[in-house]
Design a protein around this motif. Structure first.
Motif, PDB file in Angstrom:
ATOM      1  N   ASN A 189      49.627  37.457  43.740  1.00  0.00           N
ATOM      2  CA  ASN A 189      48.887  38.379  44.607  1.00  0.00           C
ATOM      3  C   ASN A 189      47.391  38.317  44.324  1.00  0.00           C
ATOM      4  O   ASN A 189      46.571  38.392  45.251  1.00  0.00           O
ATOM      5  CB  ASN A 189      49.404  39.802  44.399  1.00  0.00           C
ATOM      6  N   LYS A 190      47.018  38.167  43.066  1.00  0.00           N
ATOM      7  CA  LYS A 190      45.598  38.070  42.700  1.00  0.00           C
ATOM      8  C   LYS A 190      44.943  36.873  43.369  1.00  0.00           C
ATOM      9  O   LYS A 190      43.814  36.974  43.887  1.00  0.00           O
ATOM     10  CB  LYS A 190      45.479  37.960  41.179  1.00  0.00           C
ATOM     11  N   THR A 193      44.605  37.383  47.214  1.00  0.00           N
ATOM     12  CA  THR A 193      43.493  38.287  47.515  1.00  0.00           C
ATOM     13  C   THR A 193      42.150  37.579  47.357  1.00  0.00           C
ATOM     14  O   THR A 193      41.264  37.693  48.217  1.00  0.00           O
ATOM     15  CB  THR A 193      43.548  39.516  46.584  1.00  0.00           C
ATOM     16  N   PHE A 194      41.996  36.820  46.276  1.00  0.00           N
ATOM     17  CA  PHE A 194      40.725  36.132  46.023  1.00  0.00           C
ATOM     18  C   PHE A 194      40.465  35.007  47.014  1.00  0.00           C
ATOM     19  O   PHE A 194      39.354  34.864  47.533  1.00  0.00           O
ATOM     20  CB  PHE A 194      40.709  35.575  44.603  1.00  0.00           C
ATOM     21  N   GLY A 196      41.985  34.404  49.993  1.00  0.00           N
ATOM     22  CA  GLY A 196      42.025  34.775  51.407  1.00  0.00           C
ATOM     23  C   GLY A 196      42.966  33.943  52.244  1.00  0.00           C
ATOM     24  O   GLY A 196      42.726  33.755  53.451  1.00  0.00           O
ATOM     25  N   GLU A 198      47.404  32.965  52.889  1.00  0.00           N
ATOM     26  CA  GLU A 198      48.701  33.619  52.740  1.00  0.00           C
ATOM     27  C   GLU A 198      49.855  32.644  52.580  1.00  0.00           C
ATOM     28  O   GLU A 198      51.012  33.064  52.543  1.00  0.00           O
ATOM     29  CB  GLU A 198      48.956  34.532  53.942  1.00  0.00           C
TER      30      GLU A 198
END
Length: 299
Positions: A189-190, A193-194, A196, A198
């Motif tokens: 997940n980190k 998020t960083f 961008g 999926e």
């Protein structure tokens, strides 16, 4: 490669032009013998993990899968052993995956994790599904000095299913759920998020996690099409399931060796079939019940 030295026989393996050449030298007879086995390099035109298509049109994706196919197709003894073990282990894993709604492809994650044996990692992860103690307990496994259900194939598979369902709920992707089994939900997940993005195939991850899903895919491809990759085994050569009966244990067993003899087997066989029993005795708390597997007569 690990070289094995012997005073009478020295062996070397050389892979040239797609041909695996085994050369042996026998000092006693002073004669060389060559056994040549043709190894063809196959590459699938398409492949998916749990129904999620792998984008082989992307150059780095294609090369990463090619790497894992070449590595595992040429680990002859190790991969053949896994194919043999799967005949015994997969019939236990498959119905549990189905029961929990987990795609069948996740049985190859267990292959990637442990080679389908109860192993111990340097970090302390154990069993077919390689749970750490706290994670195992989090997903319902008993982990004590006497009982360690990380070594229990069925129960650890159920725990893995619970983990994977939670990861799929978080990411919405079975491929990312698989990646998180290696790097952790927080770790994946980190990076999402960083960076961008999926998709697992778009993420830049550490080397181990970057290879992880591709190793699973490689085992899936090789084990579904073993002959194409040079692996052949007759049904008689595969490791068969051993019929067992389940004995309910509701009271403490102070001597597991004596218990084994009462069941018509020995201590070694008891431990082989019940590796989750970690000591020489079994303490059973009030209201608790364990099921011990005993192989049927003749096995």
């Amino acid at each position: 490669m690990e070289w094995i030295k012997n005073t009478s026989i020295a062996a070397s393996l050389v892979c040239l032009g797609g041909l695996l050449v085994h050369t042996t030298y026998d000092n006693k007879h002073e004669a060389y013998t060559e056994i040549k086995t043709e190894k063809k390099n196959y590459f699938p035109t398409q492949i998916d993990f749990a129904g999620e298509k792998t984008p082989l049109n992307v150059s780095d994706v294609r090369e990463r899968l090619d790497r894992e196919l070449l590595v595992n197709a040429n680990l002859d003894a190790s991969t053949l052993l896994i194919i043999k073990r799967a005949n015994r282990v997969f019939p236990v894993i498959e119905p549990i995956l189905k029961q929990y709604g987990i795609p069948d492809d996740f049985k190859y994650l267990a292959v990637c994790e442990s080679g389908l044996v109860n192993v111990v990692s340097p970090a302390g992860a154990r069993g077919y599904w390689q749970f750490m103690p706290d994670t195992g307990k989090q997903y319902g496994l008993e982990v004590t000095d006497l009982v360690d259900e990380r070594y229990h194939l069925a129960k650890s598979t159920e725990a893995a299913c619970k983990y994977l369902l939670a990861a799929k709920s978080k990411f919405g992707s079975w491929t990312l759920a698989a990646a998180s089994y290696n790097a952790g939900v927080g770790g994946v997940n980190k990076q999402i998020t960083f960076q961008g993005v999926e998709s697992y195939y778009d993420l830049l991850l550490n080397d181990e996690t970057s290879r992880y899903v591709f190793r699973i895919l490689a085992f899936k491809e090789i084990m579904q099409h073993p002959a194409q990759y040079g692996f052949t085994a007759t049904p008689a050569e595969l490791y068969a399931q051993i019929p067992v009966k389940k004995v309910a244990v509701t009271t403490t067993l102070p001597d597991l060796s004596a218990f084994a003899k009462e069941q018509g087997i020995n201590y070694k066989i008891l431990k082989i079939h019940n590796p989750w029993l970690r000591d020489r005795s079994l303490t059973v708390a009030a209201g608790k019940q364990y099921e011990v597997e005993i192989p049927l007569s003749g096995y």
